[in-house]
Motif scaffolding. Sequence first.
Motif, mmCIF file in Angstrom:
data_model
loop_
_atom_site.group_PDB
_atom_site.id
_atom_site.type_symbol
_atom_site.label_atom_id
_atom_site.label_comp_id
_atom_site.label_asym_id
_atom_site.label_seq_id
_atom_site.Cartn_x
_atom_site.Cartn_y
_atom_site.Cartn_z
ATOM 1 N N GLU A 1 28.893 137.997 -7.156
ATOM 2 C CA GLU A 1 28.795 138.436 -8.542
ATOM 3 C C GLU A 1 29.962 139.302 -9.025
ATOM 4 O OE1 GLU A 1 24.984 140.289 -8.968
ATOM 5 O OE2 GLU A 1 23.878 138.456 -8.478
ATOM 6 N N ARG A 2 30.756 139.861 -8.087
ATOM 7 C CA ARG A 2 31.877 140.713 -8.481
ATOM 8 C C ARG A 2 33.175 139.940 -8.420
ATOM 9 N NH1 ARG A 2 31.767 146.822 -6.143
ATOM 10 N NH2 ARG A 2 33.930 146.540 -6.752
ATOM 11 N N GLU A 3 34.148 140.400 -9.198
ATOM 12 C CA GLU A 3 35.488 139.837 -9.116
ATOM 13 C C GLU A 3 36.413 140.877 -8.494
ATOM 14 O OE1 GLU A 3 36.948 138.380 -12.800
ATOM 15 O OE2 GLU A 3 35.320 136.935 -13.084
ATOM 16 N N PHE A 4 37.239 140.443 -7.540
ATOM 17 C CA PHE A 4 38.172 141.335 -6.862
ATOM 18 C C PHE A 4 39.596 140.883 -7.166
ATOM 19 C CE2 PHE A 4 34.282 141.213 -4.271
ATOM 20 C CZ PHE A 4 33.979 142.557 -4.215
ATOM 21 N N ASP A 5 40.445 141.837 -7.494
ATOM 22 C CA ASP A 5 41.827 141.517 -7.857
ATOM 23 C C ASP A 5 42.695 141.255 -6.635
ATOM 24 O OD1 ASP A 5 41.280 141.807 -10.568
ATOM 25 O OD2 ASP A 5 41.665 143.971 -10.520
ATOM 26 N N GLY A 6 42.373 141.917 -5.510
ATOM 27 C CA GLY A 6 43.187 141.776 -4.317
ATOM 28 C C GLY A 6 42.568 140.838 -3.292
ATOM 29 N N THR A 7 43.060 140.938 -2.070
ATOM 30 C CA THR A 7 42.626 140.068 -0.979
ATOM 31 C C THR A 7 41.201 140.391 -0.556
ATOM 32 O OG1 THR A 7 44.892 139.895 -0.151
ATOM 33 C CG2 THR A 7 43.115 139.361 1.394
ATOM 34 N N VAL A 8 40.402 139.354 -0.351
ATOM 35 C CA VAL A 8 39.043 139.497 0.159
ATOM 36 C C VAL A 8 38.989 138.875 1.554
ATOM 37 C CG1 VAL A 8 36.604 138.945 -0.166
ATOM 38 C CG2 VAL A 8 38.055 139.423 -2.157
ATOM 39 N N THR A 9 38.530 139.673 2.516
ATOM 40 C CA THR A 9 38.464 139.236 3.913
ATOM 41 C C THR A 9 37.022 139.274 4.387
ATOM 42 O OG1 THR A 9 40.683 140.038 4.408
ATOM 43 C CG2 THR A 9 39.181 139.781 6.281
ATOM 44 N N MET A 10 36.642 138.273 5.181
ATOM 45 C CA MET A 10 35.325 138.265 5.790
ATOM 46 C C MET A 10 35.480 138.177 7.299
ATOM 47 S SD MET A 10 32.024 135.837 5.033
ATOM 48 C CE MET A 10 31.611 136.772 3.564
ATOM 49 N N VAL A 11 34.809 139.093 8.004
ATOM 50 C CA VAL A 11 34.820 139.121 9.463
ATOM 51 C C VAL A 11 33.492 138.541 9.936
ATOM 52 C CG1 VAL A 11 35.029 140.562 11.519
ATOM 53 C CG2 VAL A 11 36.282 141.175 9.435
ATOM 54 N N LEU A 12 33.565 137.452 10.688
ATOM 55 C CA LEU A 12 32.371 136.744 11.123
ATOM 56 C C LEU A 12 32.328 136.665 12.648
ATOM 57 C CD1 LEU A 12 32.410 133.762 8.595
ATOM 58 C CD2 LEU A 12 30.981 135.802 8.489
ATOM 59 N N GLY A 13 31.176 137.009 13.218
ATOM 60 C CA GLY A 13 31.005 136.937 14.659
ATOM 61 C C GLY A 13 29.563 136.648 15.000
ATOM 62 N N GLY A 14 29.104 137.194 16.117
ATOM 63 C CA GLY A 14 27.726 137.000 16.509
ATOM 64 C C GLY A 14 27.540 135.727 17.299
ATOM 65 N N THR A 15 26.293 135.246 17.319
ATOM 66 C CA THR A 15 25.914 134.169 18.238
ATOM 67 C C THR A 15 25.564 132.846 17.573
ATOM 68 O OG1 THR A 15 23.587 134.862 18.193
ATOM 69 C CG2 THR A 15 25.001 135.872 19.875
ATOM 70 N N LYS A 16 25.305 132.807 16.271
ATOM 71 C CA LYS A 16 24.731 131.608 15.654
ATOM 72 C C LYS A 16 25.719 130.947 14.697
ATOM 73 C CE LYS A 16 19.947 133.270 15.902
ATOM 74 N NZ LYS A 16 18.724 133.595 15.133
ATOM 75 N N ALA A 17 26.248 129.814 15.132
ATOM 76 C CA ALA A 17 27.156 129.063 14.269
ATOM 77 C C ALA A 17 26.447 128.549 13.023
ATOM 78 C CB ALA A 17 27.759 127.898 15.047
ATOM 79 N N GLU A 18 25.176 128.170 13.163
ATOM 80 C CA GLU A 18 24.453 127.581 12.029
ATOM 81 C C GLU A 18 24.287 128.576 10.890
ATOM 82 O OE1 GLU A 18 20.612 126.369 13.309
ATOM 83 O OE2 GLU A 18 20.081 128.337 14.099
ATOM 84 N N ASP A 19 24.332 129.889 11.205
ATOM 85 C CA ASP A 19 24.240 130.896 10.149
ATOM 86 C C ASP A 19 25.562 131.053 9.407
ATOM 87 O OD1 ASP A 19 21.626 131.409 10.758
ATOM 88 O OD2 ASP A 19 21.991 133.327 11.755
ATOM 89 N N LEU A 20 26.674 130.909 10.124
ATOM 90 C CA LEU A 20 27.957 131.307 9.558
ATOM 91 C C LEU A 20 28.748 130.167 8.930
ATOM 92 C CD1 LEU A 20 29.150 133.964 12.149
ATOM 93 C CD2 LEU A 20 27.676 134.209 10.156
ATOM 94 N N ILE A 21 28.565 128.954 9.394
ATOM 95 C CA ILE A 21 29.289 127.839 8.788
ATOM 96 C C ILE A 21 28.966 127.701 7.299
ATOM 97 C CG2 ILE A 21 29.616 125.343 8.806
ATOM 98 C CD1 ILE A 21 29.110 125.464 11.846
ATOM 99 N N PRO A 22 27.681 127.784 6.900
ATOM 100 C CA PRO A 22 27.390 127.725 5.454
ATOM 101 C C PRO A 22 28.013 128.875 4.669
ATOM 102 C CG PRO A 22 25.403 127.345 6.743
ATOM 103 C CD PRO A 22 26.441 127.830 7.696
ATOM 104 N N VAL A 23 28.153 130.050 5.312
ATOM 105 C CA VAL A 23 28.780 131.181 4.631
ATOM 106 C C VAL A 23 30.219 130.837 4.277
ATOM 107 C CG1 VAL A 23 29.549 133.567 4.871
ATOM 108 C CG2 VAL A 23 27.286 132.909 5.711
ATOM 109 N N ILE A 24 30.963 130.284 5.221
ATOM 110 C CA ILE A 24 32.357 129.920 4.971
ATOM 111 C C ILE A 24 32.450 128.945 3.808
ATOM 112 C CG2 ILE A 24 34.387 128.772 5.959
ATOM 113 C CD1 ILE A 24 33.488 129.838 8.706
ATOM 114 N N GLU A 25 31.563 127.972 3.797
ATOM 115 C CA GLU A 25 31.606 126.954 2.748
ATOM 116 C C GLU A 25 31.238 127.512 1.376
ATOM 117 O OE1 GLU A 25 28.832 124.201 4.352
ATOM 118 O OE2 GLU A 25 30.278 123.263 5.712
#
Length: 401
Positions: free
Chosen positions: A186-210
Amino acid sequence: MFQTLDDLKPDQTVLVRIDINAPVEDGRAQDNRRFARHAETIAELLDAGHAVCLLAHQGRPGRDTFISLESHAAILADHLHTGVEFVPDTYGEEALAAIESLDSGEVLLLENVRMCEDELPEKEPEVHAESDLVQTLAPLFDAYVNDAYSAAHRAHASLVGFPLVMDAYAGRVMEHEYTANSAIQEREFDGTVTMVLGGTKAEDLIPVIERVDDTVDRFCLGGIVGELFLRAAGHEVGFDLAGSELYDHQWEEHGDTIEATLDEYGDRLMLAKDLAYEDEDGDRAEVAVEGIEKETSFLDIGSDSTAAFADRVRESEAVFVKGALGVFEDERFADGTVGVLEAIAETDCFSVVGGGDTSRAIEMYGLSEDDFSHVSIAGGAYVRALTGEPLVAVEALQGAA
């Protein structure tokens, strides 16, 4: 939007749904940050003259963590510095009598709501609103407050049924978690936005990337998920050794998707350059990913990877974290997770750290929550917020408003 405590009139009898689901040892709940967060909401309600009755859950039927909430009442009382009465009943005669005798400034905790047959089935709110649980309790209260953001993705009776039959409000945890966790959508950012993803479940994080493709500029991947992506990149990691069951079943289910994600977002995915393991002397050792052969379990990203991820964080206007980069519970393998969190804390950026384990690292290693814009106590609801998926309990509150 939903109504909040700012809209709630004082001196009422209120039913408050919280989420104090906690680790269990020897049959008793152990304190965690959820108690402290919900205690702030409860204290505000008490200061406004309300009589407060709490609904909460613990574990699921059939699991060792499925216990009574009696020990939870004692932990809440410590945080509130006032007594919390517990009744081993949810909406039977004993519970109803305790609610009827509840006075302004008092707190009552009902028994584990998941011990009720009505609670757990996932149903439409309209169906839950007609359940015995909702129909019995609702007439006894002036208002319903949902503070259980971390369970907001569950269509359970105590979360979605009451807003259809009562005045309903969001507690402070619900309000603040929803606002912070929805920021990436919902927010707009003017600069670089980074997401750090880890943990154990690929099925949780692949949809996040998309789903956050249009918002996030760079993804830093570690943990078991990061190792699976290294496997997709052609490195000899991301598979099970004898006695391990962390990788191969995920690869069988999601390998094609991981490879496709790497192909599509490859230039925006930062994978580990090196990995850490326990050597034969029990010390931390590291090896470069290039030319690697997996002969032991890797338990953290390496020093070069930590430095690269930290540099990326320091260049960012906003950073979102979901999942640990290593087995941080072991101090030898906390460098990646803690190093990135320290970089975020030192940087003047908007930051949200989510996922119960990752947020726990902040406390374990002496970092201050004040150095982060928001530290989420949610897991599944946080992931859904990142991907923009609806949260049924939030929708129920919005509908009530």
